[in-house]
Enzyme design. Structure first.
Site, PDB file in Angstrom:
ATOM      1  N   LEU A   1      18.025  34.423 -26.231  1.00  7.89           N
ATOM      2  CA  LEU A   1      18.539  33.410 -27.028  1.00  7.89           C
ATOM      3  C   LEU A   1      18.669  34.019 -28.370  1.00  7.89           C
ATOM      4  CD1 LEU A   1      16.670  30.141 -26.315  1.00  7.89           C
ATOM      5  CD2 LEU A   1      19.055  30.683 -25.742  1.00  7.89           C
ATOM      6  N   GLY A   2      17.991  35.236 -28.888  1.00  6.68           N
ATOM      7  CA  GLY A   2      17.971  35.726 -29.962  1.00  6.68           C
ATOM      8  C   GLY A   2      16.809  36.856 -30.116  1.00  6.68           C
TER       9      GLY A   2
ATOM     10  N   GLY B   1      14.424  38.945 -33.590  1.00  6.42           N
ATOM     11  CA  GLY B   1      14.189  39.214 -34.844  1.00  6.42           C
ATOM     12  C   GLY B   1      13.382  40.465 -34.932  1.00  6.42           C
ATOM     13  N   ALA B   2      12.682  40.366 -36.187  1.00  8.18           N
ATOM     14  CA  ALA B   2      12.052  41.722 -36.555  1.00  8.18           C
ATOM     15  C   ALA B   2      10.787  41.843 -35.730  1.00  8.18           C
ATOM     16  CB  ALA B   2      11.632  41.771 -37.968  1.00  8.18           C
TER      17      ALA B   2
ATOM     18  N   VAL C   1      13.405  35.824 -28.564  1.00  7.32           N
ATOM     19  CA  VAL C   1      13.301  34.605 -27.855  1.00  7.32           C
ATOM     20  C   VAL C   1      14.223  34.435 -26.520  1.00  7.32           C
ATOM     21  CG1 VAL C   1      13.671  32.175 -28.265  1.00  7.32           C
ATOM     22  CG2 VAL C   1      12.857  33.674 -30.150  1.00  7.32           C
TER      23      VAL C   1
ATOM     24  N   LYS D   1       9.226  32.654 -26.825  1.00  5.36           N
ATOM     25  CA  LYS D   1       9.154  33.527 -27.953  1.00  5.36           C
ATOM     26  C   LYS D   1       8.159  34.861 -27.495  1.00  5.36           C
ATOM     27  CE  LYS D   1       8.456  34.113 -32.975  1.00  5.36           C
ATOM     28  NZ  LYS D   1       8.349  33.269 -34.252  1.00  5.36           N
TER      29      LYS D   1
ATOM     30  N   ASP E   1       9.544  31.806 -45.309  1.00  6.23           N
ATOM     31  CA  ASP E   1      10.478  32.487 -44.806  1.00  6.23           C
ATOM     32  C   ASP E   1      11.448  31.707 -44.199  1.00  6.23           C
ATOM     33  OD1 ASP E   1      11.937  34.752 -44.332  1.00  6.23           O
ATOM     34  OD2 ASP E   1      11.065  35.068 -42.388  1.00  6.23           O
TER      35      ASP E   1
END
Length: 176
Positions: A4-5, A7-8, A12, A27, A130
């Site tokens: 799904l995506g 990040g740093a 996910v 996640k 954040d």
């Protein structure tokens, strides 16, 4: 099922809970070599396990195996506000409207729901630290929920302040 995506510090993936058939956002965080990631995941677990609000992404379960921590979260099938804005800008420019932002009535609904979630966090003496379009998630019914509590801060008193400078630089106040 699919990514799904990312990040740093995490990826996910879409997953299906076999006993119920429910879709989840899983996640996945590698915590073996990075002490800071372990600290962030512990913060996120503490926050997620202590909150329950319709505008904060709920945690269903968490587990550790082979150097990875897995968080089973509610799948927000509409994606992030960042993805929605990008798709809208693409469609608007293709239709000849130029690169416009989301309509004001849409933004007001999103903003209201985000503020409700943040107000609940603040009632619990928590600060997100954040907040950005990528951490605001939407489902297909239009419900909005704030996610990604890895660098949130628990304030010791009601008038306390978070004095550390953390977060995503592009979304920080200019004076930071």
């Amino acid at each position: 099922l699919r990514e799904l995506g990312s990040g740093a510090s995490a990826t996910v993936r879409l997953a299906r809970h076999r006993p119920t058939g429910r879709l989840l956002a899983l996640k996945i965080i590698n915590v073996v070599a990075d002490r800071e990631k372990r600290k962030q995941i512990m913060t996120e677990l503490k926050v997620l396990s202590s909150i329950s609000h319709p505008h904060l992404v709920p945690l269903y379960d968490a587990f550790y195996t082979d150097g990875y921590v897995y968080l089973a979260l509610k799948h927000m099938d509409g994606g992030s506000l960042e993805q929605l804005l990008t798709a809208y800008q693409t469609l608007a420019s293709q239709a000849g409207f130029g690169a416009l932002g989301l309509p004001e009535h849409v933004l007001s609904v999103v903003t209201y729901q985000v503020i409700c979630g943040l107000a609940h966090l603040h009632d619990q003496k928590l600060v997100h630290r954040d907040l950005k379009p990528a951490s605001i998630l939407i489902d297909s019914a239009g419900a909005v929920a704030v996610a990604d509590f890895g660098i949130s801060k628990n304030l010791e008193e009601t008038r306390g302040m978070a004095r550390s400078f953390v977060g995503t630089a592009a979304y920080m106040a200019p004076e930071r």
